[in-house]
Design a protein around this motif. Structure first.
Motif, PDB file in Angstrom:
ATOM      1  N   ALA A   1       1.264  55.104  70.851  1.00 28.79           N
ATOM      2  CA  ALA A   1       0.253  54.828  71.868  1.00 28.79           C
ATOM      3  C   ALA A   1      -0.719  55.999  71.983  1.00 28.79           C
ATOM      4  O   ALA A   1      -1.912  55.819  72.199  1.00 28.79           O
ATOM      5  CB  ALA A   1       0.908  54.540  73.207  1.00 28.79           C
TER       6      ALA A   1
ATOM      7  N   ASN B   1      -7.712  48.699  74.204  1.00 26.74           N
ATOM      8  CA  ASN B   1      -6.387  48.614  74.836  1.00 26.74           C
ATOM      9  C   ASN B   1      -5.581  47.470  74.196  1.00 26.74           C
ATOM     10  O   ASN B   1      -4.382  47.599  73.908  1.00 26.74           O
ATOM     11  CB  ASN B   1      -6.589  48.373  76.341  1.00 26.74           C
TER      12      ASN B   1
ATOM     13  N   ASN C   1      -4.956  56.491  69.908  1.00 24.21           N
ATOM     14  CA  ASN C   1      -5.822  56.659  71.051  1.00 24.21           C
ATOM     15  C   ASN C   1      -6.785  57.821  70.890  1.00 24.21           C
ATOM     16  O   ASN C   1      -7.459  58.198  71.835  1.00 24.21           O
ATOM     17  CB  ASN C   1      -4.938  56.919  72.272  1.00 24.21           C
TER      18      ASN C   1
ATOM     19  N   LYS D   1      -4.460  48.466  70.738  1.00 22.36           N
ATOM     20  CA  LYS D   1      -3.310  49.363  70.787  1.00 22.36           C
ATOM     21  C   LYS D   1      -2.014  48.555  70.936  1.00 22.36           C
ATOM     22  O   LYS D   1      -1.007  48.864  70.301  1.00 22.36           O
ATOM     23  CB  LYS D   1      -3.466  50.324  71.966  1.00 22.36           C
TER      24      LYS D   1
ATOM     25  N   TYR E   1       0.925  59.737  79.615  1.00 23.45           N
ATOM     26  CA  TYR E   1       0.047  58.629  80.006  1.00 23.45           C
ATOM     27  C   TYR E   1      -1.049  59.122  80.939  1.00 23.45           C
ATOM     28  O   TYR E   1      -2.192  58.689  80.859  1.00 23.45           O
ATOM     29  CB  TYR E   1       0.840  57.518  80.689  1.00 23.45           C
TER      30      TYR E   1
ATOM     31  N   THR F   1       2.946  45.510  76.747  1.00 29.80           N
ATOM     32  CA  THR F   1       2.411  45.227  75.417  1.00 29.80           C
ATOM     33  C   THR F   1       2.420  43.714  75.181  1.00 29.80           C
ATOM     34  O   THR F   1       1.423  43.133  74.745  1.00 29.80           O
ATOM     35  CB  THR F   1       3.255  45.935  74.339  1.00 29.80           C
TER      36      THR F   1
ATOM     37  N   PRO G   1       6.609  50.728  80.073  1.00 32.82           N
ATOM     38  CA  PRO G   1       6.235  52.056  79.578  1.00 32.82           C
ATOM     39  C   PRO G   1       6.626  53.168  80.552  1.00 32.82           C
ATOM     40  O   PRO G   1       6.578  52.979  81.767  1.00 32.82           O
ATOM     41  CB  PRO G   1       4.708  51.978  79.481  1.00 32.82           C
TER      42      PRO G   1
ATOM     43  N   ILE H   1       1.171  48.577  68.313  1.00 32.43           N
ATOM     44  CA  ILE H   1       2.564  48.837  68.664  1.00 32.43           C
ATOM     45  C   ILE H   1       3.452  47.668  68.262  1.00 32.43           C
ATOM     46  O   ILE H   1       4.522  47.852  67.684  1.00 32.43           O
ATOM     47  CB  ILE H   1       2.674  49.158  70.167  1.00 32.43           C
TER      48      ILE H   1
ATOM     49  N   VAL I   1       0.551  50.834  77.373  1.00 29.64           N
ATOM     50  CA  VAL I   1       1.401  50.078  76.460  1.00 29.64           C
ATOM     51  C   VAL I   1       2.193  51.073  75.616  1.00 29.64           C
ATOM     52  O   VAL I   1       1.783  52.224  75.476  1.00 29.64           O
ATOM     53  CB  VAL I   1       0.580  49.135  75.555  1.00 29.64           C
ATOM     54  N   GLY I   2       3.314  50.625  75.089  1.00 29.25           N
ATOM     55  CA  GLY I   2       4.109  51.461  74.160  1.00 29.25           C
ATOM     56  C   GLY I   2       5.007  52.451  74.858  1.00 29.25           C
ATOM     57  O   GLY I   2       4.799  52.838  75.974  1.00 29.25           O
TER      58      GLY I   2
END
Ligand SMILES: [K+]
Ligand SMILES: [K+]
Lengths: 441, 441
Positions: A420, A343, A424, A346, A93, A314, A303, A350, B440-441
């Motif tokens: 994720a 965002n 991205n 995404k 992340y 999410t 997460p 998911i 997220v995720g």
């Protein structure tokens, strides 16, 4: 940046797979089994997958089937799986943040300092320290509770085993007969200690770090605020729902004292996200409660934590999108911040792909297994969310079902995170097509 | 613009409620019942709701319980419900288009000309004309099939009743004993005519209009292209899945000839979205097929059509969002067009709130009804999607269940559309909050 040509998420997936096979081999050996006869390789592999993916679904009972050595292998796999995932996910992340948004990275750095190799080592050290501190405190409390009942050595062993398993949201227990910790349904020390460990493990490391250093950093990131809001809201909604739905069920809350009813409601409200421990027998719950748990299990924890599911943030992002439109805003706003469209997309990605996975696994189970539909949906969601609760199906799964559930646990553990990342890669595309609306609804 | 202070969507909701109560009253009278003893008001109201909301779930069999007069009331309610919704929905979408995007409105006008009062009247006339033309052709074909079997009067009556019911995606039939049209499972004329009417009814008026005038307008709007793509894809996926899953089921496809197997697979692939007719007994299907139908029923047909569900374009928009991110694009692009963020958020809103509704209704049914979980999930989804298929539960519903399912049919009919409007009040908000990302995720 990639080490030996592997990206961090490839390292995660391959590393996990390797550890799972190693664990499966160790657990299949005769010395790892209580009987000394060894465990069937498929079942050992299932157990290893469940441990590394911190799920807690078991085809053989951990206490009854495995020797002390086997149990130590399992708790080691849990610790490596939980810690490893938390560290790797946090790292990934942070790298993602670096690529996309310098400001966000700086915000993270308030908690973590620099992201050089030195920084990565420091991150790992922080994660290790936080984990051992929390597990240590939990372990001591549980030991003090278990020693009078079991004696010194076994009490300490049980205290730390279950503290580690709880913080890692692993759901493995040593009480035998697939009973989980139903024996302690009215015990406030066991119930409250374990549920606190579960919640802390489900927050994710950056949230723990920011919360711990709140006095220094003065304000929380949007992420941390969302995680706390969703965690508290889901625990309250879960507990109240279990309480109301089960109050008159003579097989569950009906027979308990009032403090027992409250403790058990709270515990069962916490555990579907995504601990896997239970103090009430899941099979005895009403179908409404079981279905409600399916929903909570699908949502899961936060997460970069030891928990699974599509993740609290999410869901929060999707709900914020709904709510913003409701309020007549074009931006997705929450808590005086604007979540950018990619965002939000995404989050959609998911949620949609996770939903498709659970539905596909459930459909396959309806073909391969002989059980009622809700039990199959429950099992598939539990595996995807790496929860570990079951309506009793796991030990009775066919071999095909065992393989399918093991794969689902693995996909549920590494899937949302790698998604994720994959969702991205986004440099804005060169070509920008003309805008056109479609009618929906 | 609002007539007497009501917005078009309020007119729709109130008008539908009024017609439902009027229909319920008429259907409860003794002359409307075959026995001459009248129908219980709750059951008459349920039937009226099911007819006006073009669902087809029935607590009493249409043929066995109602007199010719009662049946004529039902087919009138279906025609008013189907036509009224199609016209109102198209109108509402056009007004929405007007508010937001002049270009889109112009695109619609290629098919519809001006949007003045005169334009609305012309729109209604176009919808009426298209409906009667399609129903007329279908009715003639079905009559020619039924007359040799039933005689002239009954053959024509049955031909047109089922043509109207099929185009309106209403799912009401006159074959008695809750059997649906299972008697015609191997009949290509009945099967293919009805499935064609179902598909045409599920496209939505603007799509029919654009398709009809393709030579004039030369190119389709993104909406029309998406509707056609999704309709064709879902019919193929549905038919192939039914075929593969049921091929060896001795209660369904197993006993049919090869042409019967193909016809029945195709028909059952078409009907969950959202016709409600069935040529195979739903209860005899495998659980995997039943669950697959739940998913298809939730998706449903296209906006502004006689069908229900979250709509094909809603799913397409969500999938496009996933796919765009996968391809490393920041925009949601599909078919060389870009769908704006607020359009995507609206799709999320409709999908999330619809999902919540179905889950809540299912949970309430698990409390009030005594049936297996899949049957309850099936019933709730069928009511929400105004589909009308059932695993046999409807006639056995408790009174609470009847009221709940009636309300769900109503919510499923007017809900997504009014949501699409409500989620659309959007002037961009004055305050723009600072951007911040969440993991997220
Ligand atoms: K777990
Ligand atoms: K229908």
């Amino acid at each position: 940046r990639p080490a030996y040509g592997f990206s961090p998420s490839q390292v995660l997936v391959l590393g996990f797979a390797l550890i799972i096979f190693l664990g499966g081999f160790l657990l299949s050996t005769p010395v790892a089994s209580r009987s000394g006869l060894g465990t069937r390789f498929l079942d050992a592999l299932f157990t290893s997958t469940s441990a590394v993916c911190v799920t807690g679904l078991v085809v053989v009972d951990t206490h009854d089937n495995f020797s002390l050595l086997g149990q130590l292998v399992i708790i080691t796999l849990i610790q490596v799986g939980g810690l490893g995932f938390m560290t790797m996910a946090t790292l990934i992340y942070l790298l993602m943040g670096k690529k996309i948004n310098l400001k966000e990275r700086l915000l993270m750095q308030e908690a973590l300092n620099s992201m050089s190799v030195q920084g990565v080592v420091r991150l790992a050290r922080h994660v290790l320290f936080a984990t051992f501190l929390i597990e240590g405190i939990g372990g001591v409390i549980l030991s003090l509770r278990f020693i009078p009942e079991m004696g010194l050595a076994k009490g300490i062993y049980y205290g730390f085993f279950h503290a580690i398993s709880a913080f890692c949201n692993a759901g493995f227990d040593l009480f035998g007969g697939f009973r989980g910790i139903t024996g302690y349904v009215e015990d406030p020390v066991v119930t409250l200690t374990i549920s606190t460990l579960i919640i802390l493990g489900g927050l994710g490391f950056t949230v723990i770090a920011e919360t711990y250093r709140f006095r220094e950093i003065k304000r929380f990131s949007l992420h941390t605020r969302l995680v706390w809001l969703m965690t508290i809201a889901l625990v309250i909604i879960g507990s109240v729902s279990v309480f109301l739905l089960e109050l008159n069920n003579p097989k569950t809350l009906g027979i308990l004292s009032w403090s027992g009813k409250l403790l058990a409601s709270y515990f069962q409200g916490v555990t579907p996200r995504t601990a896997g421990y239970n103090t009430l027998a899941i099979l005895d719950l009403r179908p409404a409660t079981q279905f409600f748990m399916v929903i909570l299990m699908f949502i899961g924890a936060s997460p970069g934590s030891t928990g699974g599911g599509i993740k609290t943030t999410t869901l929060a992002t999707l709900l914020a999108a709904v709510w913003s439109m409701r309020n007549g805003k074009i931006d997705v706003g929450i808590m005086e911040r604007r979540i950018p469209p990619d965002n939000v997309y995404k989050a959609i990605g998911i949620a949609v792909l996770s939903g498709l996975l659970v539905m596909m696994v459930t459909m396959l189970l309806t073909i391969s297994e002989n059980a009622n539909f809700l039990a199959l949906l429950f099992e598939a969601t539990s595996a995807f969310g790496t929860v570990g609760l079951t309506m009793g199906l796991t030990p009775n799964l066919s071999d095909f079902g065992r393989i399918l559930i093991a794969l689902t646990m693995f996909a549920g553990r590494v899937g949302p995170l790698t998604l994720a990342v994959a969702l991205n890669n986004g440099e804005p595309s060169k070509i920008r097509y003309p805008e056109e609306r479609v009618m929906v609804g």
